[in-house]
Design a protein around this motif. Structure first.
Motif, mmCIF file in Angstrom:
data_model
loop_
_atom_site.group_PDB
_atom_site.id
_atom_site.type_symbol
_atom_site.label_atom_id
_atom_site.label_comp_id
_atom_site.label_asym_id
_atom_site.label_seq_id
_atom_site.Cartn_x
_atom_site.Cartn_y
_atom_site.Cartn_z
ATOM 1 N N TYR A 1 0.760 -1.332 -0.084
ATOM 2 C CA TYR A 1 0.092 0.036 0.274
ATOM 3 C C TYR A 1 0.302 1.515 -0.072
ATOM 4 N N GLN A 2 0.134 2.197 -0.391
ATOM 5 C CA GLN A 2 1.122 3.593 -0.506
ATOM 6 C C GLN A 2 0.904 4.718 0.567
ATOM 7 N N SER A 3 2.325 4.716 2.287
ATOM 8 C CA SER A 3 2.078 5.396 2.421
ATOM 9 C C SER A 3 2.146 6.830 2.569
ATOM 10 N N ALA A 4 2.697 6.992 1.418
ATOM 11 C CA ALA A 4 2.691 8.160 0.828
ATOM 12 C C ALA A 4 3.284 8.274 -0.546
ATOM 13 N N SER A 5 3.284 9.857 -1.152
ATOM 14 C CA SER A 5 3.473 9.739 -2.529
ATOM 15 C C SER A 5 4.899 9.135 -3.204
ATOM 16 N N GLY A 6 4.905 7.983 -3.207
ATOM 17 C CA GLY A 6 6.152 7.617 -4.357
ATOM 18 C C GLY A 6 6.481 6.440 -3.016
ATOM 19 N N THR A 7 6.130 5.996 -1.586
ATOM 20 C CA THR A 7 6.340 5.360 -0.798
ATOM 21 C C THR A 7 5.408 4.323 -0.435
ATOM 22 N N THR A 8 5.903 2.580 -0.760
ATOM 23 C CA THR A 8 5.578 1.762 -0.752
ATOM 24 C C THR A 8 5.710 1.202 0.710
ATOM 25 N N GLN A 9 4.587 0.762 1.366
ATOM 26 C CA GLN A 9 5.349 -0.356 2.880
ATOM 27 C C GLN A 9 4.318 -1.325 2.923
ATOM 28 N N MET A 10 4.177 -1.925 3.188
ATOM 29 C CA MET A 10 4.394 -3.834 3.196
ATOM 30 C C MET A 10 3.056 -3.990 4.646
ATOM 31 N N LEU A 11 2.016 -4.536 4.180
ATOM 32 C CA LEU A 11 1.229 -4.375 5.152
ATOM 33 C C LEU A 11 1.311 -6.348 5.953
ATOM 34 N N ALA A 12 1.743 -6.255 6.753
ATOM 35 C CA ALA A 12 2.836 -8.106 7.582
ATOM 36 C C ALA A 12 0.543 -8.186 6.796
ATOM 37 N N VAL A 13 0.834 -9.872 7.045
ATOM 38 C CA VAL A 13 -0.178 -10.949 6.810
ATOM 39 C C VAL A 13 -0.939 -10.906 7.802
ATOM 40 N N GLY A 14 -2.497 -11.264 8.008
ATOM 41 C CA GLY A 14 -3.069 -11.664 8.350
ATOM 42 C C GLY A 14 -3.678 -13.110 9.427
ATOM 43 N N THR A 15 -4.872 -13.078 10.322
ATOM 44 C CA THR A 15 -4.832 -13.731 10.690
ATOM 45 C C THR A 15 -6.010 -15.057 9.824
ATOM 46 N N PRO A 16 -6.132 -15.912 9.860
ATOM 47 C CA PRO A 16 -7.730 -16.791 9.045
ATOM 48 C C PRO A 16 -8.282 -16.101 9.211
ATOM 49 N N GLY A 17 -9.555 -15.417 8.537
ATOM 50 C CA GLY A 17 -10.836 -15.215 8.874
ATOM 51 C C GLY A 17 -10.848 -13.774 8.713
ATOM 52 N N GLN A 18 -10.325 -12.793 9.047
ATOM 53 C CA GLN A 18 -9.834 -11.622 9.033
ATOM 54 C C GLN A 18 -10.042 -10.878 7.553
ATOM 55 N N VAL A 19 -10.530 -10.287 7.421
ATOM 56 C CA VAL A 19 -10.171 -9.305 6.359
ATOM 57 C C VAL A 19 -9.639 -8.102 6.175
ATOM 58 N N LEU A 20 -9.566 -7.010 5.418
ATOM 59 C CA LEU A 20 -8.711 -5.770 4.762
ATOM 60 C C LEU A 20 -9.786 -5.125 5.207
ATOM 61 N N GLN A 21 -9.125 -3.703 6.067
ATOM 62 C CA GLN A 21 -10.196 -2.322 6.024
ATOM 63 C C GLN A 21 -9.846 -1.318 6.072
ATOM 64 N N THR A 22 -9.928 -0.080 4.896
ATOM 65 C CA THR A 22 -9.632 1.023 4.622
ATOM 66 C C THR A 22 -9.702 1.482 6.371
ATOM 67 N N ASN A 23 -8.587 2.736 6.125
ATOM 68 C CA ASN A 23 -8.320 3.639 7.504
ATOM 69 C C ASN A 23 -8.661 5.183 7.086
ATOM 70 N N GLY A 24 -9.668 4.776 6.210
ATOM 71 C CA GLY A 24 -9.718 6.476 5.619
ATOM 72 C C GLY A 24 -7.854 7.087 5.202
#
Length: 148
Positions: A48-71
């Motif tokens: 995901y983009q944490s800032a313009s031109g900067t990509t970060q990686m979100l660690a793996v979730g646990t089984p059954g979790q869903v990806l949610q936006t936080n604005g």
């Protein structure tokens, strides 16, 4: 010189092809680059983009979790809410039938006996009644708008 060797010698250290026409037989135009800030991801991570031109990686979730936006913040994994039991019918038992006795008020009609049918009582509670008799060979129908 082979195509691979020519390509290796014409790529700058920044990953941009300096001279695409220098590769014999290649049909390349423009500059070629790589997404170097996404190369560090590991198996199962989500970029995901944490800032313009900067990509970060979100660690793996646990089984059954869903990806949610936080604005505008980083996304996150969340455990979805589970369905709950409607508390006003939780007290029912096997064979009972729920009905609304008033707005937001649920009652349970007890189990009938074999052969009974459920009947409406207008605005009152439903009830069990004996099944209509099927003896005889004549069926009479009535109509509220006039006779036959």
């Amino acid at each position: 010189m082979s195509k691979a060797k020519t390509l290796a010698t014409t790529v700058s250290t920044g990953g941009v092809l300096d001279n695409p026409s220098a590769i014999p037989g290649a049909n390349i135009s423009g500059a070629v680059g790589s997404a170097t800030n996404i190369a560090g991801g590991s198996n199962g991570t989500v970029p995901y983009q944490s800032a313009s031109g900067t990509t970060q990686m979100l660690a793996v979730g646990t089984p059954g979790q869903v990806l949610q936006t936080n604005g505008v913040g980083a996304p996150s994994w969340a455990t979805p809410a589970s369905a709950t039991t409607a508390t006003n019918i939780a007290g029912g038992s096997a064979g009972t039938i729920p009905y609304q006795s008033a707005s937001s008020t649920t009652q349970m009609l007890a189990v009938g006996t074999a052969g009974q049918v459920l009947q409406t009582n207008g605005a009152g509670a439903p009830s069990w009644a004996p099944a209509p008799s099927s003896t005889g060979s004549t069926l009479y129908l009535s109509e509220n708008f006039g006779g036959f």
